[in-house]
Design an enzyme around this catalytic site. Structure first.
Site, mmCIF file in Angstrom:
data_model
loop_
_atom_site.group_PDB
_atom_site.id
_atom_site.type_symbol
_atom_site.label_atom_id
_atom_site.label_comp_id
_atom_site.label_asym_id
_atom_site.label_seq_id
_atom_site.Cartn_x
_atom_site.Cartn_y
_atom_site.Cartn_z
ATOM 1 N N GLU A 7 38.303 -17.717 1.245
ATOM 2 C CA GLU A 7 37.203 -18.111 1.450
ATOM 3 C C GLU A 7 36.574 -19.393 1.256
ATOM 4 O O GLU A 7 35.692 -20.105 1.920
ATOM 5 C CB GLU A 7 36.200 -16.844 1.280
ATOM 6 C CG GLU A 7 34.760 -16.866 2.026
ATOM 7 C CD GLU A 7 33.915 -15.671 1.650
ATOM 8 O OE1 GLU A 7 32.900 -15.938 1.366
ATOM 9 O OE2 GLU A 7 34.661 -14.656 1.971
ATOM 10 N N LYS A 8 37.145 -19.726 -0.121
ATOM 11 C CA LYS A 8 36.846 -20.884 -0.638
ATOM 12 C C LYS A 8 37.773 -21.658 -1.538
ATOM 13 O O LYS A 8 38.728 -20.891 -1.861
ATOM 14 C CB LYS A 8 35.511 -20.729 -1.297
ATOM 15 C CG LYS A 8 35.247 -19.314 -2.238
ATOM 16 C CD LYS A 8 33.904 -19.515 -2.631
ATOM 17 C CE LYS A 8 33.568 -17.981 -3.186
ATOM 18 N NZ LYS A 8 33.528 -16.910 -2.596
ATOM 19 N N ASP A 102 36.475 -12.647 0.964
ATOM 20 C CA ASP A 102 36.067 -11.721 0.055
ATOM 21 C C ASP A 102 36.277 -10.245 0.650
ATOM 22 O O ASP A 102 36.091 -10.031 1.808
ATOM 23 C CB ASP A 102 34.528 -12.073 -0.027
ATOM 24 C CG ASP A 102 34.311 -13.261 -1.194
ATOM 25 O OD1 ASP A 102 35.421 -13.746 -1.799
ATOM 26 O OD2 ASP A 102 33.364 -13.604 -1.140
ATOM 27 N N ASP A 104 34.555 -7.951 1.377
ATOM 28 C CA ASP A 104 33.171 -7.206 1.998
ATOM 29 C C ASP A 104 33.011 -7.610 3.595
ATOM 30 O O ASP A 104 34.119 -8.187 4.146
ATOM 31 C CB ASP A 104 31.914 -7.501 1.363
ATOM 32 C CG ASP A 104 31.960 -9.084 1.167
ATOM 33 O OD1 ASP A 104 32.503 -9.888 1.964
ATOM 34 O OD2 ASP A 104 31.001 -9.717 0.533
ATOM 35 N N TYR A 323 34.722 -8.514 -8.864
ATOM 36 C CA TYR A 323 33.869 -9.224 -7.620
ATOM 37 C C TYR A 323 32.408 -8.513 -7.501
ATOM 38 O O TYR A 323 32.116 -7.754 -7.986
ATOM 39 C CB TYR A 323 34.467 -8.577 -6.335
ATOM 40 C CG TYR A 323 33.868 -9.178 -5.073
ATOM 41 C CD1 TYR A 323 34.048 -10.497 -4.549
ATOM 42 C CD2 TYR A 323 33.201 -8.325 -4.287
ATOM 43 C CE1 TYR A 323 33.372 -11.104 -3.482
ATOM 44 C CE2 TYR A 323 32.598 -8.701 -3.011
ATOM 45 C CZ TYR A 323 32.653 -10.120 -2.771
ATOM 46 O OH TYR A 323 32.141 -10.607 -1.662
ATOM 47 N N ARG A 325 29.740 -9.138 -5.495
ATOM 48 C CA ARG A 325 28.686 -8.820 -4.447
ATOM 49 C C ARG A 325 29.317 -7.251 -3.681
ATOM 50 O O ARG A 325 29.305 -7.187 -2.771
ATOM 51 C CB ARG A 325 29.126 -10.013 -3.246
ATOM 52 C CG ARG A 325 28.209 -11.358 -3.472
ATOM 53 C CD ARG A 325 28.946 -12.145 -2.332
ATOM 54 N NE ARG A 325 28.213 -13.280 -2.608
ATOM 55 C CZ ARG A 325 28.521 -14.362 -3.292
ATOM 56 N NH1 ARG A 325 29.675 -14.352 -4.200
ATOM 57 N NH2 ARG A 325 27.924 -15.606 -3.334
#
Length: 709
Positions: A7-8, A102, A104, A323, A325
């Site tokens: 994701e990043k 991520d 989620d 993680y 979130r």
């Protein structure tokens, strides 16, 4: 070639370190013997704006609403064009793709939408990274799953994104136009989650404005038993006079009369009708979800929710915690075996309090936190097996790591065990009660010393002698305390976030309230803090005082008052969140959900067209429609005043050097319009400017209306 898409960049770098061979840095990706790792920058793709569907939507017009795309479009964000092309090229070269977003809902969509956009046909695996330490990443690499298993999670994220677009784009335009029609120069940003959140604060402020304290009286009586004295509280009967609707005694005369009655010298004794002692066990406090961490850090340290999220993210990127979130406060059972290493690291931490707690922990205790049935894509936030140099952390990082470590260590202390005693006394046909608590095993509460100190104080006040049913007791004294009802507390960022999490408490519909008690709240763990921050930055809320309580601004009242209950009460939003979670579980469909959202949007746009918003101070209400305001405009024949409600209202008035020209001849019929000379089939005549609402006409008499004909 296997291609990992993170994701990043920071996550991509950590994955690459755990693959075989040297890591070779290239432009936009990392190359290893085990494959290539590339990344996005969050949302590489963005949803198209209304004007990108059709040029005409550049201008906000009520008649164009609602805007509902026939086919949803995504566009490459301008800042991400180069990286997107790199990712596209690598997908074309790959034999297999590993989705490393991520773990989620949002993380699932971020990578999936890129794969869909480039029409990927290569097989796709999914890696779930709940921690970035080496052991966790290597374990995840060897436990890849089929990405297709997460289709429902992707659909849920897609449903949320499209619902937010439909409501945000359409209702923001609709109600902004309604406000501007009334002379308000403001943009009203309306959101599926942020609007009911703002309304919580507005309604709380109005409760405070209208709050009138009510005095009430609490009667206490001290009784003597052969084994000692004890204090009780009088309990009113349903038929007792002097009670309010909440069952509080509000009549002081009645309170005095009861106390006098209880203190009379008489031979009557009280009887113990209930003496019950039960052993109670209180399970260990669960580890943290992000919301729970934000709420506690806000109460204990005054941290803003966004600061907690940012700090938890830094701890995660330093590989010290899992993680951040996460909306889950349970742990997978297969991680129980990691406890010895984590506790050993904490026992050697250069922070004496945490080290002391960890040294006393029993790694053989398995609390209720370890439960696979409660785990979704991620688990509670806990320390990783990475050794932490506590002294190198910032103050905020130290405080947050301390909370996370404390909650984890508590899982390895015994349950809190105490004896709960309930006593009931009947005296002079009245009922008195008392309760007491004796701690047998302090257990995990040893870690929460401040809370324990409070409880010990309560226990001392409620110390009860040994008794049994039917024992007689004597009333030694009776008195009453005068108290007053308290106003509700203003929200802070932390308590507002807790309100978003426990939204069922604020739901209007009683049936929905029951149903939504187990819902995750409104918004997501990652977005709640951002929503509160945005409401502040856009001038709808402001912080006040040392406690940073949230106060609504005039713009907040205008927005909330302009909208119907469907948008300001959280009922609909909470139900939608329930649908989204059920969609993630495969229990409802994207198409059905979006159809409901489209119907809802259409209905609220129609309400906006009929909405009458109070005219902005200093503006002149249109005398014809009484909804719009008169605004100075330029026409073919020069300046004139027209209604802001055009084209629904076509009222116009002549300009007189920046002011509305007073009519030379006021219409005697409607007394609103002015008579103007016009040319008809039969020659000149005078007609009302308020036509067609008023159809008054008069003959012309040498340039003046003839009121006699």
């Amino acid at each position: 070639m296997r291609l990992y898409i993170a994701e990043k960049p920071s996550m991509g770098a950590e994955i690459a370190k755990c693959l075989t061979g040297p890591v070779i840095r290239k432009d936009g990706y990392l190359e290893t013997k085990d494959g290539i790792v590339t990344w996005g920058f969050g949302h590489i793709l963005r949803q198209a704006e209304p004007e990108e569907y059709d040029e005409k939507y550049k201008r906000w017009r009520m008649e164009d609403l609602p805007i509902i795309p026939e086919k949803w479009r995504l566009l490459v964000s301008e800042s991400c064009v180069k990286q997107f092309e790199i990712v596209r090229g690598l997908i074309e070269r790959a034999d297999e793709v590993v989705h490393a977003g991520d773990p989620d809902r949002e993380g699932q969509l971020l990578i999936d939408e890129v794969l869909d956009y480039v029409e990927n046909t290569k097989p796709v695996k999914r890696i779930l990274l709940n921690a970035l330490d080496e052991k966790s990443i290597k374990k995840a690499i060897h436990s890849l799953r089929e990405n297709s298993e997460f289709l429902n999670l992707k659909q849920s994220a897609l449903a949320r994104a499209r619902a937010d677009w439909l409501i945000g784009m359409n209702l923001s335009r609709a109600y902004t136009l309604a406000a501007q029609r009334a002379g308000h120069r403001i943009v009203l940003p309306i959101g599926r989650v942020k609007t009911p959140t703002l309304a919580l604060v507005v309604r709380r402020e109005r409760e405070l404005e209208n709050f009138v304290p009510v005095d009430y009286f609490v009667i206490k009586a001290k009784f003597a038993h052969g084994n000692g004295e004890f204090m009780t509280n009088w309990k009113a009967k349903d038929e007792q006079i002097g009670l309010d609707s909440e069952g509080r005694l509000i009549d002081e005369v009645t309170a005095k009369a009861l106390v006098d009655k209880f203190q009379q010298e008489n031979n009557e004794t009280g009887v113990v009708t209930l003496y019950e002692t039960t052993e109670k066990k209180e399970s260990q406090r669960l580890p943290f979800s992000l919301s729970a961490l934000q709420v506690l850090a806000g109460k204990r340290f005054g941290f803003e929710p966004q600061l907690v999220l940012d700090t938890a993210q830094k701890l995660y990127e330093k590989k010290l915690t899992t993680y951040p979130r996460s909306d889950c406060d349970y742990l997978p059972e297969n991680q129980f075996e990691d406890a010895k290493v984590i506790l050993s690291n904490l026992a050697n931490l250069d922070q004496s309090q945490i080290a002391s707690w960890a040294n006393k922990a029993d790694s053989g205790i398995k609390s209720r936190a370890w439960n696979d049935k409660k785990i979704s894509a991620h688990h509670a936030i806990i320390p990783t097996q990475e050794r932490c140099k506590f002294s190198t952390l910032t103050e905020a990082e130290q405080k947050l790591y301390g909370l996370i470590a404390q909650a984890y260590i508590a899982q390895f202390y015994p349950q809190h065990v105490y004896l709960q005693t309930k006593v009931e006394v009947h005296y002079l046909k009245e009922r008195f009660t008392a309760s007491g608590k004796v701690i047998k095993v302090l257990g995990w509460k040893e870690l929460y010393s401040a809370a324990d100190a409070e409880e010990k104080k309560e226990d001392e006040d409620a110390l009860l002698p040994e008794m049994k049913k039917k024992d007689e007791v004597l009333c030694k004294e009776a008195f009453f305390d005068k108290k007053a009802t308290r106003p509700p507390a203003r929200f802070t960022a932390a308590t507002l976030l807790a309100g978003m999490k426990e939204i069922h408490k604020y739901v209007k519909n009683p049936e929905a309230k029951k149903k939504l008690k187990d819902v995750y709240g409104i918004g997501t763990e990652a977005t709640r803090a951002t929503i509160i921050k945005e409401l502040i930055s856009r001038g709808f809320l402001q912080n006040e005082g040392k406690k940073k309580t949230l106060i609504p601004t005039k713009a907040a009242y205008l927005l909330v008052d302009a909208l119907p209950d469907e948008m300001t009460y959280p009922d609909s939003t909470a139900v939608w969140e329930d649908h989204l979670h059920r969609m993630a579980a495969g229990d409802t469909e994207l198409k059905l959900f979006l159809a409901e959202q489209e119907s809802f949007t259409k209905a609220l746009c129609e309400k906006a067209k009929q909405m009458v918003i109070p005219i902005h101070e200093g503006q002149k209400k249109c005398p014809r429609c009484k909804q719009g305001v008169l605004q100075l405009r330029n026409g073919k024949n020069g300046a004139f005043w027209g209604c802001s409600n055009y084209p629904s209202c076509r009222a116009t008035y002549e300009d007189d050097h920046g002011s509305i020209k007073k009519p030379d001849h006021l219409c005697p019929r409607c007394k609103q319009g002015d008579l103007r000379l016009r040319n008809g089939k039969n020659g000149a005549f005078w007609g009302c400017s308020n036509y067609p609402s008023c159809r008054a006409t008069y003959n012309d008499d040498k340039g003046k209306p003839d009121f006699n004909r």
